[in-house]
Design an enzyme around this catalytic site. Sequence first.
Site, PDB file in Angstrom:
ATOM      1  N   SER A  60       7.117  -2.847  28.678  1.00  0.00           N
ATOM      2  CA  SER A  60       7.907  -1.629  28.888  1.00  0.00           C
ATOM      3  C   SER A  60       7.389  -0.768  30.032  1.00  0.00           C
ATOM      4  O   SER A  60       8.077   0.156  30.461  1.00  0.00           O
ATOM      5  CB  SER A  60       7.956  -0.793  27.605  1.00  0.00           C
ATOM      6  OG  SER A  60       6.697  -0.215  27.324  1.00  0.00           O
ATOM      7  N   LYS A  97       3.482   5.267  27.610  1.00  0.00           N
ATOM      8  CA  LYS A  97       4.720   5.645  28.293  1.00  0.00           C
ATOM      9  C   LYS A  97       4.425   6.781  29.270  1.00  0.00           C
ATOM     10  O   LYS A  97       3.389   7.427  29.211  1.00  0.00           O
ATOM     11  CB  LYS A  97       5.784   6.145  27.297  1.00  0.00           C
ATOM     12  CG  LYS A  97       6.211   5.135  26.243  1.00  0.00           C
ATOM     13  CD  LYS A  97       7.063   4.042  26.818  1.00  0.00           C
ATOM     14  CE  LYS A  97       7.552   3.066  25.773  1.00  0.00           C
ATOM     15  NZ  LYS A  97       6.588   2.024  25.418  1.00  0.00           N
TER      16      LYS A  97
END
Length: 161
Positions: A60, A97
């Site tokens: 991701s 993230k």
Amino acid sequence: MTFPRKLTSDRSEPVTFYDIGISAGFPSPAQDYEEPRLNINDLLIKRPETTFIAKASGDSMIGAGIHDGDMLVVDKGITEYKDRVVIACVNGEFTVKRYKVERGQPVLKPQNPAYPDIHFTDYDEITVWGVVTSVIHPVWNLELFGKKLGSRLTQDQQAAS
């Protein structure tokens, strides 16, 4: 994500450091130039007392240069998170993230279009464990990884159209 590992070493043997600007384009003439030895800990770790290592899993964050299996150098002493890549615990699960603020609310953004942003409600628990300051990864397997990712992105793009 394998998490966390305190950075410790029985050896702090410096390695030779060549500060000659190794060309990533056309080869440059060979030079007999050697700098003093460099301790890799000195290069990657500014504050050992607040730094730990975590192992990334998944894809991701490929847009931020973080690949599956990379080692992330994380400083939990950095408290300014906005626009930085962070390790966060969201409802008991760890993730890496980019931390953004949208409409006054924190949002965790993956750096791969195949993944959705993580938005929060009043019932969610989020704790930022630290800011990723460096990424350590081998280059020998990135070519294979890129082929797999390119295939996946192509399939995702075809599915979206």
